[in-house]
Design a protein around this motif. Structure first.
Motif, PDB file in Angstrom:
ATOM      1  N   ASP A  12       0.846  -1.195   0.000  1.00  0.00           N
ATOM      2  CA  ASP A  12       0.000   0.000   0.000  1.00  0.00           C
ATOM      3  C   ASP A  12       0.877   1.239   0.000  1.00  0.00           C
ATOM      4  N   LEU A  13       0.524   2.204  -0.839  1.00  0.00           N
ATOM      5  CA  LEU A  13       1.313   3.419  -0.958  1.00  0.00           C
ATOM      6  C   LEU A  13       1.010   4.374   0.190  1.00  0.00           C
ATOM      7  N   LEU A  14       2.058   4.803   0.884  1.00  0.00           N
ATOM      8  CA  LEU A  14       1.927   5.808   1.929  1.00  0.00           C
ATOM      9  C   LEU A  14       2.287   7.202   1.431  1.00  0.00           C
ATOM     10  N   PHE A  15       3.282   7.273   0.536  1.00  0.00           N
ATOM     11  CA  PHE A  15       3.749   8.581   0.063  1.00  0.00           C
ATOM     12  C   PHE A  15       4.479   8.400  -1.254  1.00  0.00           C
ATOM     13  N   GLU A  16       4.293   9.371  -2.166  1.00  0.00           N
ATOM     14  CA  GLU A  16       5.115   9.473  -3.371  1.00  0.00           C
ATOM     15  C   GLU A  16       5.338  10.944  -3.651  1.00  0.00           C
ATOM     16  N   GLY A  17       6.582  11.302  -3.910  1.00  0.00           N
ATOM     17  CA  GLY A  17       6.884  12.709  -4.149  1.00  0.00           C
ATOM     18  C   GLY A  17       8.257  12.892  -4.758  1.00  0.00           C
ATOM     19  N   LEU A  18       8.838  14.073  -4.566  1.00  0.00           N
ATOM     20  CA  LEU A  18      10.064  14.480  -5.253  1.00  0.00           C
ATOM     21  C   LEU A  18      11.113  14.938  -4.247  1.00  0.00           C
ATOM     22  N   LEU A  19      12.308  14.403  -4.369  1.00  0.00           N
ATOM     23  CA  LEU A  19      13.394  14.811  -3.485  1.00  0.00           C
ATOM     24  C   LEU A  19      13.806  16.257  -3.773  1.00  0.00           C
ATOM     25  N   ASP A  20      13.996  17.018  -2.709  1.00  0.00           N
ATOM     26  CA  ASP A  20      14.429  18.412  -2.827  1.00  0.00           C
ATOM     27  C   ASP A  20      15.895  18.499  -2.441  1.00  0.00           C
ATOM     28  N   ASP A  21      16.761  18.560  -3.428  1.00  0.00           N
ATOM     29  CA  ASP A  21      18.198  18.566  -3.171  1.00  0.00           C
ATOM     30  C   ASP A  21      18.627  19.784  -2.360  1.00  0.00           C
ATOM     31  N   ARG A  22      17.894  20.861  -2.479  1.00  0.00           N
ATOM     32  CA  ARG A  22      18.275  22.095  -1.772  1.00  0.00           C
ATOM     33  C   ARG A  22      18.102  21.982  -0.267  1.00  0.00           C
ATOM     34  N   SER A  23      17.318  20.993   0.177  1.00  0.00           N
ATOM     35  CA  SER A  23      17.070  20.832   1.618  1.00  0.00           C
ATOM     36  C   SER A  23      18.058  19.875   2.279  1.00  0.00           C
ATOM     37  N   ALA A  24      18.916  19.224   1.495  1.00  0.00           N
ATOM     38  CA  ALA A  24      19.733  18.123   2.015  1.00  0.00           C
ATOM     39  C   ALA A  24      20.916  18.623   2.844  1.00  0.00           C
ATOM     40  N   TYR A  25      21.205  17.873   3.912  1.00  0.00           N
ATOM     41  CA  TYR A  25      22.426  18.102   4.693  1.00  0.00           C
ATOM     42  C   TYR A  25      22.810  16.789   5.375  1.00  0.00           C
ATOM     43  N   THR A  26      24.096  16.647   5.657  1.00  0.00           N
ATOM     44  CA  THR A  26      24.630  15.417   6.231  1.00  0.00           C
ATOM     45  C   THR A  26      25.017  15.652   7.676  1.00  0.00           C
ATOM     46  N   SER A  27      24.693  14.665   8.558  1.00  0.00           N
ATOM     47  CA  SER A  27      25.026  14.807   9.974  1.00  0.00           C
ATOM     48  C   SER A  27      25.073  13.441  10.642  1.00  0.00           C
ATOM     49  N   PRO A  28      25.847  13.305  11.743  1.00  0.00           N
ATOM     50  CA  PRO A  28      25.806  12.069  12.525  1.00  0.00           C
ATOM     51  C   PRO A  28      24.563  12.063  13.403  1.00  0.00           C
ATOM     52  N   GLU A  29      24.076  10.870  13.770  1.00  0.00           N
ATOM     53  CA  GLU A  29      22.889  10.804  14.612  1.00  0.00           C
ATOM     54  C   GLU A  29      22.859   9.481  15.371  1.00  0.00           C
ATOM     55  N   SER A  30      22.759   9.548  16.656  1.00  0.00           N
ATOM     56  CA  SER A  30      22.672   8.403  17.575  1.00  0.00           C
ATOM     57  C   SER A  30      23.647   7.295  17.161  1.00  0.00           C
ATOM     58  N   THR A  31      23.122   6.119  16.850  1.00  0.00           N
ATOM     59  CA  THR A  31      24.005   4.989  16.536  1.00  0.00           C
ATOM     60  C   THR A  31      24.479   4.976  15.094  1.00  0.00           C
ATOM     61  N   GLN A  32      23.932   5.861  14.264  1.00  0.00           N
ATOM     62  CA  GLN A  32      24.323   5.900  12.852  1.00  0.00           C
ATOM     63  C   GLN A  32      25.425   6.943  12.654  1.00  0.00           C
ATOM     64  N   PRO A  33      26.581   6.550  12.078  1.00  0.00           N
ATOM     65  CA  PRO A  33      27.690   7.505  11.939  1.00  0.00           C
ATOM     66  C   PRO A  33      27.396   8.645  10.985  1.00  0.00           C
ATOM     67  N   VAL A  34      26.633   8.386   9.939  1.00  0.00           N
ATOM     68  CA  VAL A  34      26.331   9.444   8.969  1.00  0.00           C
ATOM     69  C   VAL A  34      24.882   9.304   8.519  1.00  0.00           C
ATOM     70  N   ILE A  35      24.156  10.384   8.605  1.00  0.00           N
ATOM     71  CA  ILE A  35      22.759  10.424   8.166  1.00  0.00           C
ATOM     72  C   ILE A  35      22.610  11.516   7.112  1.00  0.00           C
ATOM     73  N   GLU A  36      21.955  11.194   5.994  1.00  0.00           N
ATOM     74  CA  GLU A  36      21.628  12.180   4.971  1.00  0.00           C
ATOM     75  C   GLU A  36      20.186  12.624   5.184  1.00  0.00           C
ATOM     76  N   ASN A  37      20.009  13.883   5.541  1.00  0.00           N
ATOM     77  CA  ASN A  37      18.690  14.463   5.779  1.00  0.00           C
ATOM     78  C   ASN A  37      18.215  15.162   4.512  1.00  0.00           C
ATOM     79  N   ILE A  38      17.007  14.863   4.085  1.00  0.00           N
ATOM     80  CA  ILE A  38      16.481  15.478   2.871  1.00  0.00           C
ATOM     81  C   ILE A  38      14.955  15.504   2.928  1.00  0.00           C
ATOM     82  N   THR A  39      14.374  16.536   2.358  1.00  0.00           N
ATOM     83  CA  THR A  39      12.920  16.670   2.308  1.00  0.00           C
ATOM     84  C   THR A  39      12.412  16.183   0.959  1.00  0.00           C
ATOM     85  N   ALA A  40      11.272  15.501   0.983  1.00  0.00           N
ATOM     86  CA  ALA A  40      10.597  15.096  -0.256  1.00  0.00           C
ATOM     87  C   ALA A  40       9.301  15.875  -0.377  1.00  0.00           C
ATOM     88  N   TYR A  41       9.156  16.595  -1.478  1.00  0.00           N
ATOM     89  CA  TYR A  41       7.928  17.338  -1.742  1.00  0.00           C
ATOM     90  C   TYR A  41       6.800  16.389  -2.123  1.00  0.00           C
TER      91      TYR A  41
END
Length: 521
Positions: A237-266
C-alpha cells in the motif's frame, strides 16, 4: 492473495514492513522510443502541408526547401500533449545553405539548428495546438527526410529499492488533511516528508559523490521517492510518493548511525505551485471541469501522475471567466479558487489526480467495531457546532442562503474569482448551505498502522476507547503501547458513517480525523 484490509482484520499480530524506492531523474533526457509523427519519409499524401518555397516529392521520399526564410512544413500530430518536451529529428540531404528551426504547437518556442548535411536533433517544448513545424530560415536550401518526433522522458524506467539505506526513524510521520472547519475546502493537503537515510559511504549523497547511487547519469533533485507498507510481505500500500528536494539536504551524525543524509521530499502539489498560467499558453473550456482538465492534462503534470477527464467533476460545474485571473497566477492558486465552497483536489494513492465534490468515496472502507477490536484510542470528540454556518452571502451581490430559524446566527460572505453567472453563484451558495448549516460530529481515532485507507473514505466506528485485549501490531518490537479503556461519556453510533478528512501515519500508528456524514450533506 489476501488484501491489506483482509489481513488487518483477520490476524492478531502482523509483520509490518516498509519499502522505500526511488526513480532517478536522468541527467540527460532520453526519448521514449514511440514515434508519433505520420508519413515520416513523405511517401504518402495529405499528412504534410507545405508553405511557399517547399515541395514534397513523394517518389523521392523527401521535402525540398528552395531558399526558404520563415516558411514551414507542418503536420497536425494527434498524440502531441501540451506542455511536453519532444525531440525532433530529421536528415538534411543535398544541403546548400541556410538553417532550420522546429516548433511544437503554434505558441511553442522555436528552436534552431545550424544547417548542415546529416542528422539534425532539436529538443522543444510543446505549447498551444498540436502542430509540428519544420521551418527554413536564413534562405535554407536543401532537402529533408526521415522525420522523427518522440516524447522525451526524464526518469529511468525502473524503480530502485533503497530500503537498505533506511531505519525505523527514516521517516517520523506522513500526513494528509482537509480543513473540515473551513468553508473554502480546496486542497487536500499532503505534507512534505522529512527523510533520514543511512549514508555511511555516500550512497544517498548527490550526484557529485562517486559513491552515490545518482553518480554518472542521474540527478538527485526531483528524483521520485516512494514509500510503501506491506503486511507479511503479501501486500503493498502506498503511503507517500513525491520528489526529493536537493536544496534541503544536509549530512550529519545521529545516535548509533555515523552518517545520516537528511532530505525533504515534496508532495506532488509542489508541481502545481511551480507553474503559472502564462506557461500553459491559451486555455480552453468554459466550465470548471473542462478548464481544470485542460490545465492539468499537460506534460508538466502527466509526467508525474495520471489526469483523467472522468476524475474531474466539480461539486458545482460553474462557468468560468478566465479574464479574472492574471497570467502570473500559479496553477495551485487557480485550483484553490475554483474549488472554493464545493470541491477538493489531490493526487490519490492510485496516482490519479482528482478534483471532486466534498463527498465520500462509494463504499464503506472499514468498520472499526469491537470484534475484532482495532482501536487504540478515540478522542477529541466535537459535536460540530463549531463549524455551523447558517447564512451565506455572495460579496456585492444578491445571492444568498439562509436557514429559516437560525440557532447560532452565524454567517459568511464569500467571493470566487471568475464565477460571474448568478445561477452558478446561487448553486455554490446552496451547496455550502447544505454542507454547513447542520452539525456534523467529528473526532480522531488512533489505530495500529492502517495503510489501506484513503482520503474521503467512509468508515464506521462503534465506540470510544479500546478493550484490554485489543489488536496489537508487532507490539513487542514496535512498542505500540497500552490501549485505552472505553470512555462512557460519549457513545459513537455504530450505524453512523464518518468520512476520513485527515490521515497521519507514524512508524506504528495511524490517526484518522473523521467527520460525520449526514443524509442531507
Amino acid at each position: 492473495m489476501p488484501s491489506s484490509k483482509e489481513l488487518y482484520f483477520s490476524k492478531s499480530v502482523l509483520n509490518l514492513q516498509k519499502r522505500f524506492s526511488i526513480l532517478r531523474r536522468l541527467a540527460v533526457p532520453e526519448t521514449d522510443g514511440v514515434e508519433i509523427a505520420q508519413d515520416r519519409d513523405f511517401s504518402g499524401s495529405g499528412v504534410w502541408s507545405a508553405g511557399a518555397g517547399i515541395t514534397i516529392n513523394a517518389e523521392a521520399k523527401r521535402a525540398l526547401f528552395s531558399y526558404v526564410s520563415g516558411m514551414s512544413l507542418t503536420q497536425s500530430v494527434a498524440d502531441m500533449v501540451k506542455s511536453t518536451w519532444y525531440r525532433v529529428q530529421f536528415d538534411i540531404l543535398e544541403y546548400q545553405q541556410g538553417d532550420v528551426q522546429v516548433q511544437c504547437g503554434h505558441e511553442g518556442t522555436p528552436m534552431s539548428a545550424a544547417g548542415r548535411a546529416g542528422r539534425i536533433s532539436i529538443d522543444v517544448c510543446s505549447k498551444g495546438n498540436n502542430t509540428l513545424y519544420i521551418t527554413g530560415i536564413n534562405e535554407f536550401a536543401g532537402t529533408i527526410s526521415n522525420v522523427s518526433l518522440q516524447k522525451l522522458v526524464f526518469y529511468e524506467k525502473n524503480w530502485q529499492d533503497i530500503t537498505a539505506y533506511t531505519t525505523e526513524s527514516t521517516i517520523s510521520s506522513i500526513s494528509n488533511s482537509l480543513d473540515y472547519k473551513s468553508w473554502e475546502l480546496g486542497e487536500y493537503k499532503q505534507d512534505n516528508a522529512t527523510l533520514k537515510f543511512v549514508n555511511v559511504y555516500g550512497q544517498m549523497s548527490d550526484e557529485e559523490n562517486p559513491e552515490s547511487i545518482f553518480y554518472n547519469g542521474f540527478v538527485r533533485h526531483y528524483s521520485k521517492i516512494r514509500i510503501e507498507c506491506s503486511f507479511d510481505g503479501k501486500t503493498r500500500d502506498l503511503l507517500f510518493e513525491g520528489l526529493l528536494d536537493d536544496r534541503s539536504a544536509y549530512t550529519s551524525p545521529e545516535s548509533t548511525q555515523p552518517v545520516i543524509e537528511n532530505i525533504t521530499a515534496y508532495s506532488y502539489s509542489k508541481l502545481l505551485s511551480d507553474i503559472t498560467l502564462s506557461e500553459l499558453g491559451t486555455l480552453s473550456g468554459g466550465t470548471i471541469n473542462d478548464l481544470i482538465f485542460d490545465v492539468m492534462n499537460r506534460g508538466f503534470f502527466t509526467d508525474y501522475f495520471t489526469v483523467k477527464q472522468s476524475a474531474i467533476r466539480a461539486g458545482v460545474n460553474a462557468a468560468v471567466d478566465l479574464t479574472a485571473f492574471e497570467q502570473g497566477t500559479k496553477v495551485l492558486e487557480l485550483l484553490k479558487e475554483l474549488a472554493k465552497g464545493h470541491s477538493v483536489f489531490y493526487v490519490d494513492t492510485d496516482g490519479v489526480f482528482k478534483f471532486q465534490p466534498v463527498e465520500p468515496n462509494a463504499e464503506i472502507a472499514a468498520e472499526f467495531g469491537s470484534a475484532p477490536e482495532r482501536k487504540l484510542k478515540v478522542y477529541d470528540y466535537r459535536t460540530g457546532s463549531e463549524r455551523v454556518i447558517e447564512k451565506f452571502y455572495w460579496e456585492d451581490s444578491t445571492e444568498k442562503f439562509e436557514v429559516p430559524v437560525p440557532k447560532f446566527n452565524t454567517s459568511q460572505t464569500i467571493n470566487i474569482k471568475g464565477i460571474t453567472a448568478s445561477a452558478d453563484r446561487q448553486a455554490i451558495i446552496n451547496y455550502l448551505g447544505k454542507k454547513y448549516s447542520v452539525k456534523s460530529a467529528s473526532f480522531k481515532v488512533d489505530l495500529p498502522l492502517c495503510p489501506f485507507l484513503k482520503k474521503m473514505d467512509p468508515v464506521r466506528v462503534e465506540q470510544v476507547g479500546a478493550l484490554d485485549d485489543a489488536f496489537v501490531l508487532n507490539v513487542s518490537r514496535l512498542d505500540v503501547g497500552v490501549l485505552n479503556q472505553p470512555v462512557g461519556a460519549v457513545k459513537i453510533n455504530p450505524e453512523s458513517v464518518y468520512v476520513v478528512y485527515g490521515i497521519k501515519h507514524t512508524s506504528t500508528q495511524t490517526t484518522l480525523t473523521v467527520l460525520e456524514l449526514k443524509e442531507n450533506i
